[in-house]
Scaffold this motif. Structure first.
Motif, PDB file in Angstrom:
ATOM      1  N   GLY A  48       0.559  -1.202  -0.192  1.00 53.29           N
ATOM      2  CA  GLY A  48       0.052  -0.083  -0.122  1.00 53.29           C
ATOM      3  C   GLY A  48       0.926   1.454  -0.044  1.00 53.29           C
ATOM      4  O   GLY A  48       0.096   2.205   0.220  1.00 53.29           O
ATOM      5  N   ALA A  49       2.067   1.188  -0.227  1.00 56.34           N
ATOM      6  CA  ALA A  49       3.023   2.373   0.095  1.00 56.34           C
ATOM      7  C   ALA A  49       3.059   3.290  -1.278  1.00 56.34           C
ATOM      8  O   ALA A  49       2.588   2.749  -2.409  1.00 56.34           O
ATOM      9  N   TYR A  50       3.168   4.445  -1.164  1.00 57.96           N
ATOM     10  CA  TYR A  50       3.508   5.467  -2.293  1.00 57.96           C
ATOM     11  C   TYR A  50       5.167   5.306  -2.416  1.00 57.96           C
ATOM     12  O   TYR A  50       5.783   6.065  -1.538  1.00 57.96           O
ATOM     13  N   VAL A  51       5.429   4.972  -3.433  1.00 57.61           N
ATOM     14  CA  VAL A  51       7.016   4.812  -3.867  1.00 57.61           C
ATOM     15  C   VAL A  51       7.084   5.778  -5.092  1.00 57.61           C
ATOM     16  O   VAL A  51       6.757   5.452  -6.312  1.00 57.61           O
ATOM     17  N   ARG A  52       8.388   6.664  -4.994  1.00 55.24           N
ATOM     18  CA  ARG A  52       8.828   7.613  -6.106  1.00 55.24           C
ATOM     19  C   ARG A  52       9.979   8.048  -6.066  1.00 55.24           C
ATOM     20  O   ARG A  52      10.651   8.252  -4.689  1.00 55.24           O
ATOM     21  N   ARG A  53      10.744   8.327  -6.951  1.00 53.09           N
ATOM     22  CA  ARG A  53      12.130   9.000  -6.865  1.00 53.09           C
ATOM     23  C   ARG A  53      11.807  10.450  -6.600  1.00 53.09           C
ATOM     24  O   ARG A  53      10.942  10.956  -6.474  1.00 53.09           O
ATOM     25  N   PHE A  54      13.078  11.185  -6.121  1.00 56.56           N
ATOM     26  CA  PHE A  54      12.854  12.429  -5.725  1.00 56.56           C
ATOM     27  C   PHE A  54      12.135  13.451  -6.524  1.00 56.56           C
ATOM     28  O   PHE A  54      11.526  14.436  -6.167  1.00 56.56           O
ATOM     29  N   ASP A  55      12.301  13.167  -8.026  1.00 61.41           N
ATOM     30  CA  ASP A  55      11.605  14.242  -8.750  1.00 61.41           C
ATOM     31  C   ASP A  55       9.977  13.580  -9.113  1.00 61.41           C
ATOM     32  O   ASP A  55       9.477  14.217  -9.929  1.00 61.41           O
ATOM     33  N   GLY A  56       9.699  12.874  -8.296  1.00 60.03           N
ATOM     34  CA  GLY A  56       8.050  12.250  -8.373  1.00 60.03           C
ATOM     35  C   GLY A  56       7.997  11.102  -9.438  1.00 60.03           C
ATOM     36  O   GLY A  56       6.838  10.623  -9.514  1.00 60.03           O
ATOM     37  N   TRP A  64       4.381  11.512   1.409  1.00 61.60           N
ATOM     38  CA  TRP A  64       5.446  11.572   0.589  1.00 61.60           C
ATOM     39  C   TRP A  64       5.680  13.003   0.334  1.00 61.60           C
ATOM     40  O   TRP A  64       6.969  13.325   0.550  1.00 61.60           O
ATOM     41  N   HIS A  65       4.686  13.769  -0.059  1.00 56.29           N
ATOM     42  CA  HIS A  65       4.901  15.160  -0.334  1.00 56.29           C
ATOM     43  C   HIS A  65       5.665  15.908   0.723  1.00 56.29           C
ATOM     44  O   HIS A  65       6.264  16.891   0.572  1.00 56.29           O
ATOM     45  N   LEU A  66       5.018  15.753   1.944  1.00 60.13           N
ATOM     46  CA  LEU A  66       5.512  16.391   3.064  1.00 60.13           C
ATOM     47  C   LEU A  66       6.722  16.142   3.563  1.00 60.13           C
ATOM     48  O   LEU A  66       7.523  17.226   3.768  1.00 60.13           O
ATOM     49  N   LEU A  67       7.140  14.989   3.456  1.00 58.07           N
ATOM     50  CA  LEU A  67       8.643  14.527   3.816  1.00 58.07           C
ATOM     51  C   LEU A  67       9.475  15.282   2.527  1.00 58.07           C
ATOM     52  O   LEU A  67      10.598  15.644   2.840  1.00 58.07           O
ATOM     53  N   ARG A  68       9.035  15.171   1.341  1.00 52.94           N
ATOM     54  CA  ARG A  68      10.123  15.621   0.460  1.00 52.94           C
ATOM     55  C   ARG A  68      10.138  17.195   0.432  1.00 52.94           C
ATOM     56  O   ARG A  68      11.404  17.735   0.240  1.00 52.94           O
ATOM     57  N   GLU A  69       8.969  17.997   0.827  1.00 53.47           N
ATOM     58  CA  GLU A  69       9.187  19.410   0.833  1.00 53.47           C
ATOM     59  C   GLU A  69       9.980  19.852   2.074  1.00 53.47           C
ATOM     60  O   GLU A  69      10.808  20.704   2.079  1.00 53.47           O
ATOM     61  N   LYS A  70       9.734  18.965   3.082  1.00 56.40           N
ATOM     62  CA  LYS A  70      10.254  19.676   4.487  1.00 56.40           C
ATOM     63  C   LYS A  70      11.386  19.044   5.065  1.00 56.40           C
ATOM     64  O   LYS A  70      12.078  19.567   5.709  1.00 56.40           O
ATOM     65  N   VAL A  71      11.779  17.634   4.620  1.00 53.62           N
ATOM     66  CA  VAL A  71      12.748  17.037   5.127  1.00 53.62           C
ATOM     67  C   VAL A  71      13.945  16.654   3.941  1.00 53.62           C
ATOM     68  O   VAL A  71      14.983  17.139   3.997  1.00 53.62           O
ATOM     69  N   PHE A  72      13.358  15.981   3.088  1.00 50.98           N
ATOM     70  CA  PHE A  72      14.431  15.557   2.066  1.00 50.98           C
ATOM     71  C   PHE A  72      14.598  16.511   0.803  1.00 50.98           C
ATOM     72  O   PHE A  72      14.273  16.051  -0.374  1.00 50.98           O
ATOM     73  N   THR A  73      14.960  17.495   1.099  1.00 49.43           N
ATOM     74  CA  THR A  73      15.252  18.630  -0.282  1.00 49.43           C
ATOM     75  C   THR A  73      16.486  19.430   0.327  1.00 49.43           C
ATOM     76  O   THR A  73      16.856  19.419   1.602  1.00 49.43           O
TER      77      THR A  73
END
Length: 275
Positions: free
Chosen positions: A236-244, A265-274
């Motif tokens: 059930g996970a959402y799996v993407r590379r950093f560019d989506g 995923w989007h929250l983590l990408r925006e706030k943490v893994f950028t």
């Protein structure tokens, strides 16, 4: 593309390699049995190489005609990896994921295999030699914990909390440049827990069983991630590379973020893994 795979046969082959080549050497390695590959934290042992030889020798019995790509085979012949994109069917194997842990005598390592057909991952297995059980997924059939006694439980990711401060996960930061690593590690103070098992096999298993909300990796090698990503998605996970973009077998870079759902995923990408 559909293809019949003897998933039980492949699972049993990983178990056999562990029983014959991996477990007898666990905590019994001599200094000559452990060698450095690219750096002090990148090791290979006699067990890695022996287990891969056994799996390679038997793989034609369970996946006839498959191209075999093993981590240690690619270390010896890097050009082998280039054949993956054009293969009709391939089996990708990590004979011991978590070699650093294994060499240190820590019981946190696994044996991983994935099957790629027509350019997509159609099956993935993560075997735990210590627990003698498997996490298995076939595309479209869910993710399952399968025990040696034949019992099975379907796996499902845990819903992620809405707030960043409550998220728990694993993040591998060792392959970032120093400045980028400082930034990412500083950002990770925003989540509740960000750790690393130094073993993707067990990180994917724990995530897919609902014990983490996210996983992050910067370096992508197919033996480390193809099986785990399929298992995570089937749970059930959402799996993407950093560019989506979707992670595909030929991708060796671009980072990877695995989350319980698209919003987290989007929250983590925006706030943490950028950076």
């Amino acid at each position: 593309m559909t293809r019949e795979i003897d998933i039980a046969g492949l699972a049993n082959l990983l178990q056999e390699a562990a029983a014959i080549e991996i477990m007898p050497r666990f905590r019994n390695l001599s200094s000559g049995d452990v060698r450095m590959k690219t750096e002090a934290i990148d090791l290979v042992t006699e067990a890695d190489e022996a287990a891969e030889r056994l799996i390679k020798a038997r793989i034609g019995d369970v996946v006839p005609g498959a191209l075999f790509i093993g981590e240690e085979s690619v270390a010896a012949d890097p050009a082998l990896l280039d054949k993956l994109a054009g293969a009709d069917v391939a089996v990708i194997v990590d004979p011991i994921d978590g070699t650093f842990n294994y060499a240190a005598g820590m019981p946190l390592f696994g044996v991983m295999a994935s099957v790629v057909a027509g350019g997509e991952t159609i099956a993935g297995i993560i075997y735990d030699p210590m627990g003698n059980d498997w996490v298995i997924a076939e595309k479209g059939a869910g993710a399952w914990l399968c025990r040696a006694d034949g019992s099975q439980d379907q796996l499902s990711v845990t819903p992620a909390p809405a707030t960043l401060a409550d998220l728990v996960g694993c993040a591998s930061t060792g392959f970032y440049a120093p400045d980028a690593r400082r930034t990412i590690m500083g950002n990770m103070a925003s989540v509740r827990i960000a750790t690393s098992y130094r073993c993707a096999a067990h990180e994917y298993r724990a995530f897919s069983a609902g014990h983490f909300h996210f996983l992050m990796y910067q370096k992508l090698m197919p033996w480390d991630h193809l099986a785990g990503c399929l298992i995570a998605e089937e749970a059930g996970a959402y799996v993407r590379r950093f560019d989506g973009s979707r992670y595909q077998p030929q991708h060796l870079d671009g980072g990877l973020l695995v989350a319980s759902d698209e919003a987290s995923w989007h929250l983590l990408r925006e706030k943490v893994f950028t950076i």
